[in-house]
Write a protein that holds these residues in place. Structure first.
Motif, short mmCIF file in Angstrom:
data_model
loop_
_atom_site.label_atom_id
_atom_site.label_comp_id
_atom_site.label_asym_id
_atom_site.label_seq_id
_atom_site.Cartn_x
_atom_site.Cartn_y
_atom_site.Cartn_z
N ASP A 14 0.80 -1.23 0.00
CA ASP A 14 0.00 0.00 0.00
C ASP A 14 0.83 1.28 0.00
O ASP A 14 0.28 2.37 0.02
CB ASP A 14 -0.97 0.00 1.18
N GLY A 15 2.17 1.15 -0.01
CA GLY A 15 3.02 2.34 -0.05
C GLY A 15 3.26 2.98 1.30
O GLY A 15 4.19 3.74 1.47
N ARG A 16 2.40 2.68 2.30
CA ARG A 16 2.58 3.26 3.63
C ARG A 16 3.52 2.41 4.48
O ARG A 16 4.10 2.88 5.44
CB ARG A 16 1.24 3.37 4.36
N ARG A 17 3.63 1.14 4.14
CA ARG A 17 4.43 0.20 4.91
C ARG A 17 4.73 -0.98 4.00
O ARG A 17 4.00 -1.23 3.04
CB ARG A 17 3.67 -0.24 6.16
N ALA A 18 5.81 -1.70 4.31
CA ALA A 18 6.17 -2.84 3.47
C ALA A 18 5.84 -4.16 4.13
O ALA A 18 5.57 -5.14 3.45
CB ALA A 18 7.66 -2.80 3.15
N ALA A 19 5.88 -4.16 5.47
CA ALA A 19 5.67 -5.43 6.18
C ALA A 19 5.36 -5.16 7.63
O ALA A 19 5.67 -4.09 8.16
CB ALA A 19 6.92 -6.31 6.07
N PHE A 61 6.59 -3.81 14.81
CA PHE A 61 6.43 -2.55 14.09
C PHE A 61 6.17 -2.82 12.61
O PHE A 61 6.38 -3.93 12.12
CB PHE A 61 7.66 -1.67 14.27
N TYR A 62 5.69 -1.78 11.94
CA TYR A 62 5.54 -1.81 10.49
C TYR A 62 6.86 -1.32 9.87
O TYR A 62 7.34 -0.24 10.23
CB TYR A 62 4.39 -0.92 10.03
N ALA A 63 7.41 -2.07 8.95
CA ALA A 63 8.66 -1.68 8.29
C ALA A 63 8.36 -0.82 7.07
O ALA A 63 7.42 -1.11 6.32
CB ALA A 63 9.45 -2.92 7.87
N ALA A 64 9.15 0.23 6.90
CA ALA A 64 8.99 1.09 5.73
C ALA A 64 9.60 0.42 4.50
O ALA A 64 10.59 -0.31 4.62
CB ALA A 64 9.68 2.43 5.99
N ALA A 106 7.17 6.81 3.81
CA ALA A 106 6.86 5.86 4.90
C ALA A 106 7.69 6.10 6.15
O ALA A 106 7.20 5.95 7.26
CB ALA A 106 7.04 4.43 4.40
N ARG A 107 8.98 6.46 5.97
CA ARG A 107 9.81 6.66 7.17
C ARG A 107 9.30 7.82 8.00
O ARG A 107 9.41 7.84 9.22
CB ARG A 107 11.27 6.88 6.78
N LEU A 108 8.71 8.82 7.34
CA LEU A 108 8.14 9.96 8.08
C LEU A 108 6.84 9.58 8.78
O LEU A 108 6.47 10.20 9.78
CB LEU A 108 7.88 11.12 7.12
N LEU A 109 6.16 8.58 8.26
CA LEU A 109 4.87 8.20 8.85
C LEU A 109 5.03 7.66 10.27
O LEU A 109 4.07 7.62 11.03
CB LEU A 109 4.15 7.18 7.96
N PRO A 130 0.38 8.09 -0.34
CA PRO A 130 -0.23 6.74 -0.33
C PRO A 130 -1.69 6.82 0.10
O PRO A 130 -2.12 7.80 0.72
CB PRO A 130 0.61 6.00 0.71
N ASP A 131 -2.45 5.78 -0.23
CA ASP A 131 -3.83 5.69 0.25
C ASP A 131 -3.84 5.29 1.72
O ASP A 131 -2.87 4.73 2.23
CB ASP A 131 -4.60 4.63 -0.56
N GLY A 132 -4.97 5.57 2.36
CA GLY A 132 -5.19 5.02 3.69
C GLY A 132 -4.59 5.81 4.82
O GLY A 132 -4.48 5.29 5.94
N LEU A 133 -4.18 7.06 4.57
CA LEU A 133 -3.65 7.87 5.67
C LEU A 133 -4.78 8.31 6.59
O LEU A 133 -5.93 8.46 6.15
CB LEU A 133 -2.92 9.10 5.10
N PRO A 134 -4.50 8.55 7.86
CA PRO A 134 -5.55 9.03 8.77
C PRO A 134 -6.16 10.33 8.24
O PRO A 134 -5.45 11.18 7.68
CB PRO A 134 -4.80 9.27 10.08
N SER A 135 -7.47 10.48 8.43
CA SER A 135 -8.15 11.67 7.90
C SER A 135 -7.65 12.95 8.55
O SER A 135 -7.82 14.04 8.01
CB SER A 135 -9.66 11.54 8.10
N ALA A 136 -7.04 12.84 9.72
CA ALA A 136 -6.52 14.03 10.41
C ALA A 136 -5.30 14.61 9.72
O ALA A 136 -4.88 15.73 10.04
CB ALA A 136 -6.18 13.69 11.86
N VAL A 137 -4.70 13.86 8.79
CA VAL A 137 -3.49 14.33 8.12
C VAL A 137 -3.84 15.07 6.85
O VAL A 137 -4.53 14.54 5.98
CB VAL A 137 -2.56 13.14 7.79
N GLU A 138 -3.36 16.30 6.74
CA GLU A 138 -3.58 17.08 5.53
C GLU A 138 -2.46 16.76 4.53
O GLU A 138 -1.29 16.65 4.92
CB GLU A 138 -3.55 18.58 5.88
#
Ligand code: FES
Length: 224
Positions: A14-19, A61-64, A106-109, A130-138
């Motif tokens: 999904d581009g936000r995380r790899a694993a 943790f989620y890996a970038a 992803a590393r910034l996420l 990436p898709d699926g970011l929290p709605s609070a993030v602009e």
């Protein structure tokens, strides 16, 4: 530094995380820090891979991205770390900007959860969100960095070493920001033991090793 076994539990595209990795709590890298990971059953990759967190999860943790293509669910890893200097999100920061100049944000996420937990407004500057970011993030394009910097009291940048000159001019316009840090992406071929110098970064006061002195540096240290 800790050494322990970890395991890939799930792979994402999904581009936000790899694993999603499971590992002992002491191995979970803080935002901007890295682990050295080696898959014993991977003869094609004798060197350890630096892996960064894109967020935390129960048991690990989620890996970038990126991760080696042949790391699949069930791959067992030997993990060493955490290593390096990571981000230092000020507890008082209420307006946080994250700017991704490389191939992934992803590393910034990994900073999202702590920033939102302290009720900071967060804007992510990227040309490839990436898709699926929290709605609070602009979400804003990278070209909005100078305007965004006018309200941010903390700025975190992720950038490949070769692209540093691209931010030096805009960075001069950001001198009024309270605190800004830069994660500089370099290869880390010797595993952070400081012997190969292939991770060297040219800073205002000379060369530094990203594997040991970084990979996160104060923005002021890279301004020419
Ligand atoms: S990775 Fe070899 S000196 Fe930094």
């Amino acid at each position: 530094m800790h050494i322990a076994k970890g395991c890939i539990d799930e792979i994402y595209l999904d581009g936000r995380r790899a694993a999603r990795l499971t590992c002992p709590p002491a191995l979970v890298p803080a935002p901007g820090q890295y682990l050295l990971a080696h898959a014993a059953a991977d003869p094609a990759s004798p060197l350890a891979n630096p892996i960064f967190a894109a967020g935390i999860c129960p048991g690990g943790f989620y890996a970038a991205p990126p991760l080696p293509d042949n790391w699949l669910p069930g791959t067992e890893l030997t993990l060493r770390g955490p290593r390096g200097h990571g981000f230092s999100l000020p507890a008082a920061a209420r307006f946080v900007a994250l700017a991704a100049f490389g191939g992934t944000c992803a590393r910034l996420l990994a900073l999202l959860e702590p920033a939102l937990a302290q009720k900071a407004a967060v804007v992510l500057l990227t040309d490839d969100p990436p898709d699926g970011l929290p709605s609070a993030v602009e979400i804003s394009p990278l070209s909005a960095l100078p305007e965004t910097a006018s309200w941010a009291d903390y700025l975190a940048i992720d950038i490949p070493r070769a692209a540093i000159p691209d931010i030096q001019k805009p960075a001069q316009q950001l001198s009024h920001i309270g605190y800004a840090q830069v994660l500089i992406e370099t290869p880390i071929p010797c595993g952070g033991i400081g012997e190969c110098s292939l991770c060297a970064v040219s800073l205002r006061k000379g060369y530094r090793l990203a594997c040991q002195d970084g990979p996160v540096f104060d923005l002021k240290a890279i301004l020419g």
